[in-house]
Design an enzyme around this catalytic site. Structure first.
Site, short mmCIF file in Angstrom:
data_model
loop_
_atom_site.label_atom_id
_atom_site.label_comp_id
_atom_site.label_asym_id
_atom_site.label_seq_id
_atom_site.Cartn_x
_atom_site.Cartn_y
_atom_site.Cartn_z
N SER A 1 -23.68 9.80 39.68
CA SER A 1 -22.71 10.69 39.29
C SER A 1 -21.35 10.19 39.50
O SER A 1 -20.63 11.22 38.81
CB SER A 1 -23.15 12.37 40.07
OG SER A 1 -22.68 12.05 41.12
N SER B 1 -28.14 8.40 44.49
CA SER B 1 -27.61 9.10 45.05
C SER B 1 -27.75 11.06 44.35
O SER B 1 -29.13 11.04 44.68
CB SER B 1 -25.93 9.32 44.33
OG SER B 1 -25.03 9.35 45.04
N PHE B 2 -26.75 11.04 43.44
CA PHE B 2 -27.39 12.61 42.37
C PHE B 2 -28.57 12.27 41.92
O PHE B 2 -29.27 13.63 41.84
CB PHE B 2 -26.25 12.27 41.68
CG PHE B 2 -26.07 13.31 39.75
CD1 PHE B 2 -26.42 14.18 40.29
CD2 PHE B 2 -26.95 12.54 39.32
CE1 PHE B 2 -26.41 15.49 38.83
CE2 PHE B 2 -26.83 12.96 37.55
CZ PHE B 2 -27.44 14.41 37.50
N ASP C 1 -22.01 2.86 54.22
CA ASP C 1 -21.23 4.31 52.78
C ASP C 1 -20.19 5.10 53.05
O ASP C 1 -20.93 6.24 54.20
CB ASP C 1 -23.12 4.92 52.31
CG ASP C 1 -23.04 5.38 51.14
OD1 ASP C 1 -21.76 5.95 50.96
OD2 ASP C 1 -23.87 5.56 50.20
N HIS D 1 -21.91 2.42 49.03
CA HIS D 1 -22.35 3.95 48.23
C HIS D 1 -23.85 2.77 46.94
O HIS D 1 -24.46 2.95 46.76
CB HIS D 1 -21.96 3.99 47.47
CG HIS D 1 -22.53 4.82 46.97
ND1 HIS D 1 -24.31 6.16 47.75
CD2 HIS D 1 -22.42 6.03 46.08
CE1 HIS D 1 -24.21 6.92 46.95
NE2 HIS D 1 -23.25 6.58 46.05
#
Length: 279
Positions: free
Chosen positions: A32, A101-102, A223, A252
């Site tokens: 995102s 992630s998202f 991260d 990340h």
């Protein structure tokens, strides 16, 4: 993989996606960050993964060049339903999923709600459990467009700080973030206070414990956006058939900083668990 792919109608949303390869269907769901899209997220991993799997990488509604409807509300339900509609639109009965992630939160909600659509799941630097908003994620979701702001975000995303010194990379991500409609949609998704948006993406411990599919969690040890200890470590503890691989010297952007190693982990896991599930 090229930046412009195909379009398909997913329950009324004209959805942009990339497709390549043959074999078991594998859905790739991006993150995102500002200017995020399937192409930006998966361009380095797409060629090698497409040699093993039939890949689908859509721009989730609100991102990339998927249709943005005027007045569109954004929420985890909207994003999960969009991915369910996309799977049904492409005509696949079941897919395995990689969520970044998202995108990992979307994958977790999808496998919890519709396990009939999912084979196995890979989560990379994923949210999806109860966790505390990091300063890094607050900065990502609070981004306002400028070259310097994007440079600072890349410093947060990357363990390897040469990425932030790469003006071509910074410029590419900055330009992606200012395409028509991108920032308008992005700024409406995660307004402050931002902990509530992270909370909305979380499944409960009991919900995570109920997921029976095989799950691989991949995370960069350094991260700063989604800290390992509060997220993947806890999710792996809760999901019965979960395993966790942690990359040292990695932030990340696992798929960018550890591209070959990431691909090897994904292929090994999907091939091995397919064989086990077939027995």
């Amino acid at each position: 993989m090229v930046e412009i792919g195909k379009y398909i109608n997913a329950n009324g949303i004209n959805t942009h996606y990339h497709e390549a390869g043959q074999g078991e269907p594998l859905l790739l769901i991006h993150g995102s960050g500002p200017g995020a899209s399937a192409w930006a997220n998966w361009r380095l991993a797409f060629p090698a993964l497409s040699e093993q799997f039939h890949l689908y990488a859509p721009d989730v509604v609100g991102f990339g060049t998927t249709e943005r409807r005027e007045g569109q509300d954004y929420s985890i339900d909207v994003w999960v339903n969009h991915m369910i509609d996309f799977i049904e639109a492409i005509g696949e009965k079941k897919v395995s999923i990689i969520g970044n992630s998202f995108g990992g939160a979307i994958a977790l909600h999808l496998v919890y709600r519709r396990p009939d659509l999912v084979n196995r799941v890979v989560l990379m630097g994923s949210v999806g459990n109860q966790s505390t908003l990091s300063a890094g994620l607050d900065a990502v979701w609070g981004y306002t467009p400028s070259f310097d702001n994007m440079k600072n975000l890349i410093k947060i995303f990357s363990y390897d700080q040469s990425n932030a010194a790469n003006d071509n990379l910074v410029e590419m991500r900055y330009q992606a973030s200012i395409q028509e409609g991108f920032q308008e949609a992005f700024s409406s998704m995660f307004p402050a206070p931002r902990q509530r948006h992270l909370d909305a993406m979380a499944l409960t411990d009991e919900q995570l414990k109920s997921i029976e599919k095989s799950v691989l969690l991949i995370h960069g040890r350094e991260d700063e956006v989604i800290p390992l200890e509060e997220t993947s470590w806890e999710i792996a503890r809760l999901i019965p058939n979960a395993e966790l691989h942690v990359f040292p010297h990695c932030g990340h952007w696992v798929q960018i900083e550890k591209t070959e190693e990431f691909i090897a982990q994904v292929i090994g896991f999907l091939k091995r668990t397919k064989a086990v599930n077939a027995v």
